[in-house]
Motif scaffolding. Structure first.
Motif, mmCIF file in Angstrom:
data_model
loop_
_atom_site.group_PDB
_atom_site.id
_atom_site.type_symbol
_atom_site.label_atom_id
_atom_site.label_comp_id
_atom_site.label_asym_id
_atom_site.label_seq_id
_atom_site.Cartn_x
_atom_site.Cartn_y
_atom_site.Cartn_z
ATOM 1 N N PRO A 10 69.821 -79.068 25.346
ATOM 2 C CA PRO A 10 69.990 -78.614 26.722
ATOM 3 C C PRO A 10 69.339 -77.273 27.021
ATOM 4 C CG PRO A 10 72.038 -78.391 25.512
ATOM 5 C CD PRO A 10 71.103 -79.179 24.633
ATOM 6 N N LEU A 12 66.434 -76.298 27.111
ATOM 7 C CA LEU A 12 65.157 -75.929 26.479
ATOM 8 C C LEU A 12 63.974 -76.373 27.339
ATOM 9 C CD1 LEU A 12 66.296 -76.541 22.837
ATOM 10 C CD2 LEU A 12 65.757 -74.342 23.880
ATOM 11 N N ARG A 18 63.384 -69.180 31.329
ATOM 12 C CA ARG A 18 64.775 -68.955 30.959
ATOM 13 C C ARG A 18 64.888 -67.711 30.065
ATOM 14 N NH1 ARG A 18 67.962 -72.366 26.292
ATOM 15 N NH2 ARG A 18 69.954 -71.322 26.587
ATOM 16 N N TYR A 23 64.041 -65.597 24.775
ATOM 17 C CA TYR A 23 63.316 -66.774 24.300
ATOM 18 C C TYR A 23 61.796 -66.678 24.439
ATOM 19 C CZ TYR A 23 68.014 -68.718 24.270
ATOM 20 O OH TYR A 23 69.340 -68.933 24.017
ATOM 21 N N ASN A 74 66.459 -78.570 17.534
ATOM 22 C CA ASN A 74 67.024 -77.426 18.252
ATOM 23 C C ASN A 74 68.036 -77.995 19.233
ATOM 24 O OD1 ASN A 74 67.738 -75.217 19.714
ATOM 25 N ND2 ASN A 74 65.664 -74.464 20.045
ATOM 26 N N GLY A 76 70.243 -76.470 20.885
ATOM 27 C CA GLY A 76 70.686 -75.529 21.917
ATOM 28 C C GLY A 76 72.178 -75.248 21.769
ATOM 29 N N ALA A 77 72.859 -75.146 22.899
ATOM 30 C CA ALA A 77 74.280 -74.787 22.893
ATOM 31 C C ALA A 77 75.154 -75.837 22.200
ATOM 32 C CB ALA A 77 74.765 -74.562 24.320
ATOM 33 N N HIS A 80 76.784 -75.320 18.743
ATOM 34 C CA HIS A 80 78.018 -74.560 18.551
ATOM 35 C C HIS A 80 79.268 -75.325 18.986
ATOM 36 C CE1 HIS A 80 74.859 -71.628 18.195
ATOM 37 N NE2 HIS A 80 74.571 -71.705 19.472
ATOM 38 N N LEU A 99 67.108 -75.747 14.029
ATOM 39 C CA LEU A 99 66.137 -74.749 14.477
ATOM 40 C C LEU A 99 66.650 -73.999 15.698
ATOM 41 C CD1 LEU A 99 63.179 -73.600 14.538
ATOM 42 C CD2 LEU A 99 62.606 -75.541 15.955
ATOM 43 N N HIS A 100 66.414 -72.695 15.714
ATOM 44 C CA HIS A 100 66.680 -71.879 16.906
ATOM 45 C C HIS A 100 65.533 -70.903 17.093
ATOM 46 C CE1 HIS A 100 70.710 -73.466 16.951
ATOM 47 N NE2 HIS A 100 70.781 -73.199 15.663
ATOM 48 N N LEU A 101 65.145 -70.721 18.344
ATOM 49 C CA LEU A 101 64.110 -69.718 18.650
ATOM 50 C C LEU A 101 64.643 -68.325 18.365
ATOM 51 C CD1 LEU A 101 63.382 -71.534 21.916
ATOM 52 C CD2 LEU A 101 61.510 -70.953 20.402
ATOM 53 N N SER A 102 65.862 -68.071 18.818
ATOM 54 C CA SER A 102 66.474 -66.751 18.647
ATOM 55 C C SER A 102 67.235 -66.698 17.323
ATOM 56 C CB SER A 102 67.427 -66.472 19.814
ATOM 57 O OG SER A 102 68.495 -67.403 19.815
ATOM 58 N N VAL A 104 70.433 -66.575 16.054
ATOM 59 C CA VAL A 104 71.778 -66.788 16.619
ATOM 60 C C VAL A 104 72.823 -65.866 15.973
ATOM 61 C CG1 VAL A 104 71.438 -69.131 17.495
ATOM 62 C CG2 VAL A 104 72.090 -68.816 15.110
ATOM 63 N N ARG A 107 73.427 -62.552 17.756
ATOM 64 C CA ARG A 107 73.879 -62.685 19.148
ATOM 65 C C ARG A 107 75.413 -62.812 19.212
ATOM 66 N NH1 ARG A 107 70.307 -67.054 22.054
ATOM 67 N NH2 ARG A 107 71.329 -66.085 23.861
ATOM 68 N N ARG A 111 77.981 -67.970 18.912
ATOM 69 C CA ARG A 111 76.749 -68.610 18.428
ATOM 70 C C ARG A 111 76.646 -68.580 16.897
ATOM 71 N NH1 ARG A 111 73.771 -69.284 23.285
ATOM 72 N NH2 ARG A 111 74.307 -67.630 24.743
HETATM 73 C C1 DQA Z 1 69.066 -71.692 20.903
HETATM 74 C C2 DQA Z 1 70.278 -70.786 20.592
HETATM 75 C C3 DQA Z 1 71.544 -71.361 21.206
HETATM 76 O O1 DQA Z 1 72.640 -70.519 20.931
HETATM 77 C C4 DQA Z 1 71.384 -71.474 22.719
HETATM 78 O O2 DQA Z 1 72.534 -72.045 23.290
HETATM 79 C C5 DQA Z 1 70.161 -72.196 23.113
HETATM 80 C C6 DQA Z 1 68.915 -71.930 22.393
HETATM 81 C C7 DQA Z 1 67.744 -71.054 20.393
HETATM 82 O O3 DQA Z 1 66.760 -71.780 20.324
HETATM 83 O O4 DQA Z 1 67.696 -69.857 20.109
HETATM 84 O O5 DQA Z 1 70.146 -72.950 24.081
HETATM 85 O O6 DQA Z 1 69.237 -72.919 20.227
#
Ligand code: DQA
Length: 147
Positions: A10, A12, A18, A23, A74, A76-77, A80, A99-102, A104, A107, A111
């Motif tokens: 979600p 992405l 965003r 990101y 990835n 996303g949310a 978690h 995989l996460h871009l950030s 986590v 943060r 997360r």
């Molecule tokens: C994410 C990190 C998640 O915590 C967040 O909810 C995202 C993006 C990332 O790619 O860093 O939607 O997965």
């Protein structure tokens, strides 16, 4: 030839606009192009998909069994929150790279919990879009498909 599914969860689809401070400015389209060109270079098949819906992500994981050799995910949310995605990963028995871009872990505390981590092959987090090519390398090395 090995084949990989790169699956995105979600929000992405909104990459590029965003929260660019977190990101970056790269779009999901840019990431797809980068993955396709890297996969071509490595001689591996690649499917790229995104959904904002938990059940659709479960369906993508189910469909990957017998079609792909590994999944780069990835979530996303949903990472978690989702027992359903954790169960889907366990059920298909494919190696899945979370995989996460950030980063986590740098943060918010919510997360830091990942339902996927216990069933994932490994995790790549905090390297931005470059994480996708790192994940392709990790998947290929796991599959023994790297020279
Ligand atoms: C994410 C990190 C998640 O915590 C967040 O909810 C995202 C993006 C990332 O790619 O860093 O939607 O997965």
């Amino acid at each position: 030839m090995s084949s990989l599914l790169v699956l995105n969860g979600p929000n992405l689809n909104l990459l590029g606009t965003r929260q660019p401070d977190i990101y970056g400015r790269v779009t999901l389209d840019d990431i797809e192009k980068m993955c396709r060109s890297y996969a071509k270079q490595k001689g591996v098949g690649l499917e790229f998909a995104q959904s904002n819906h938990e059940g659709a992500l479960v369906d993508h994981l189910h469909a990957a069994k017998g079609t792909h050799d590994a999944v780069i995910f990835n979530a996303g949310a949903y990472t978690h929150t989702s027992v359903a995605l954790m169960d889907a990963v366990s059920s298909v028995g494919l190696p899945v790279i979370e995989l996460h871009l950030s980063n986590v872990h740098a943060r918010e505390a919510f997360r830091h919990k990942s339902f996927l981590a216990p069933v994932a092959l490994g995790i790549i987090s905090g390297f931005g879009a470059r994480g996708y090519t790192l994940a392709i390398d990790a998947a290929l090395s796991h599959l023994g498909a790297e020279p």
